[in-house]
Design an enzyme around this catalytic site. Structure first.
Site, PDB file in Angstrom:
ATOM      1  N   LYS A 196      70.378 -82.536 -43.125  1.00  0.00           N
ATOM      2  CA  LYS A 196      70.158 -83.784 -42.468  1.00  0.00           C
ATOM      3  C   LYS A 196      71.005 -84.866 -42.557  1.00  0.00           C
ATOM      4  O   LYS A 196      72.106 -84.846 -43.249  1.00  0.00           O
ATOM      5  CB  LYS A 196      68.738 -84.271 -43.309  1.00  0.00           C
ATOM      6  CG  LYS A 196      67.568 -83.265 -42.913  1.00  0.00           C
ATOM      7  CD  LYS A 196      66.107 -84.006 -43.603  1.00  0.00           C
ATOM      8  CE  LYS A 196      64.943 -83.069 -43.298  1.00  0.00           C
ATOM      9  NZ  LYS A 196      63.787 -83.276 -43.844  1.00  0.00           N
ATOM     10  N   ARG A 242      63.426 -75.529 -48.185  1.00  0.00           N
ATOM     11  CA  ARG A 242      63.135 -75.227 -46.731  1.00  0.00           C
ATOM     12  C   ARG A 242      64.659 -75.366 -46.116  1.00  0.00           C
ATOM     13  O   ARG A 242      65.193 -76.553 -46.135  1.00  0.00           O
ATOM     14  CB  ARG A 242      62.340 -76.226 -46.123  1.00  0.00           C
ATOM     15  CG  ARG A 242      62.308 -75.891 -44.576  1.00  0.00           C
ATOM     16  CD  ARG A 242      60.986 -76.791 -43.907  1.00  0.00           C
ATOM     17  NE  ARG A 242      60.571 -76.544 -42.545  1.00  0.00           N
ATOM     18  CZ  ARG A 242      61.343 -77.289 -41.533  1.00  0.00           C
ATOM     19  NH1 ARG A 242      62.375 -78.137 -41.800  1.00  0.00           N
ATOM     20  NH2 ARG A 242      61.001 -76.889 -40.263  1.00  0.00           N
TER      21      ARG A 242
END
Length: 277
Positions: free
Chosen positions: A217, A257
């Site tokens: 991210k 994840r």
């Protein structure tokens, strides 16, 4: 489906578990457009599980910052050619990343074992009932309509989860089927994202497993920006993801994840061995 759900849930606490990402979207930030056919999605799911993933998360709507929302029929149209094929191609359970009850029901009919709702049962009023009726497990993620840099993010997560868990209880979702996710990268400032990760242990009073999803991210990209790649051509965001997930594991996170299963499997083998020594 229930057998795969329970087999996965029963493994929580035995070591760090990996959720591999398969995005059936044209616009996801890391792998958009790569896995929109059944052949590509199945191949990626098999690769991730061979590399160590314990569960596969399939999504058909990007939730990256600034994403363009799509209607439920578009999500289902993207999933219809490939979801059942992915479910039947691997032994591991599959989850569906959606906040729409109709998509969740469609996915459950295709055999998915978990609903991964980035709005924690609060966006679609029918979602909790669908989870209960289909007997899927559910990931309840914290989210906000917009960033408030002045809010106490841990207190905000607690308020949010209290509401979500009340909805789950009213619908009849068993607590043992619920996983919490702090929602890293969703309507939080950089400082709040880091505080949320550092404060994971403050969510343990719920007695529920915690999943974190921070793979590659922009939060991590901003931290490592300018890091020299060197002759080995390392990927700074991958290294940053590994470091952040190990830190989250140290704070009590159980499920991770990620896009890169093999690298995380190696890192968690070391972390888990040290934790058990």
């Amino acid at each position: 489906m229930q057998a795969k759900r329970d087999r996965f849930l029963n493994r929580i606490g035995s070591g760090s578990l990996i959720m591999g990402i398969v995005n059936a979207t044209p616009d996801s930030f890391s792998d958009g457009g790569q896995f929109q056919t059944a052949a590509a999605a199945v191949a990626q799911a098999r690769k991730l599980t061979a590399d160590g993933a314990d569960i596969i998360d399939v999504g058909a709507e990007s939730t990256r910052p600034g994403h363009e929302p799509v209607p439920a029929d578009v999500e289902c149209a993207r999933l219809e050619p490939l979801l059942r094929a992915v479910v039947s191609s691997i032994e591991q359970p599959v989850s569906i990343d959606t906040s729409k009850a109709s998509v969740a029901r469609f996915a459950a009919d295709q055999g998915v074992a978990f609903i991964n709702d980035v709005w924690g049962l609060q966006k679609d009023p029918a979602m909790a009932d669908v989870v209960a009726e289909t007997e899927t497990g559910v990931v309840i993620m914290h989210n906000r309509e917009e960033t408030d840099r002045d809010c106490d993010i841990i207190a905000d997560m607690r308020r949010f989860f209290d509401i979500s868990l009340s909805l789950a209880d009213k619908a009849g979702i068993p607590m043992r089927h619920i996983i919490l996710d702090p929602g890293i990268g969703f309507a939080k400032s950089k400082a709040q994202n880091l505080q949320a990760l550092r404060g994971l242990r403050q969510l343990q009073h719920y007695g529920l497993p915690i999943l974190v999803g921070l793979s590659r991210k922009s939060l991590l990209g901003a931290i490592v920006e300018g890091t020299p790649a060197g002759d080995l051509k390392i990927e700074p965001r991958l290294i940053a993801t590994l470091a952040a997930n190990i830190a989250a594991a140290a704070e009590g996170a159980a499920i991770f994840r990620v896009h890169d299963a093999a690298e995380h499997l190696a890192a968690f083998k070391v972390f888990d061995a040290i934790s058990r020594a």
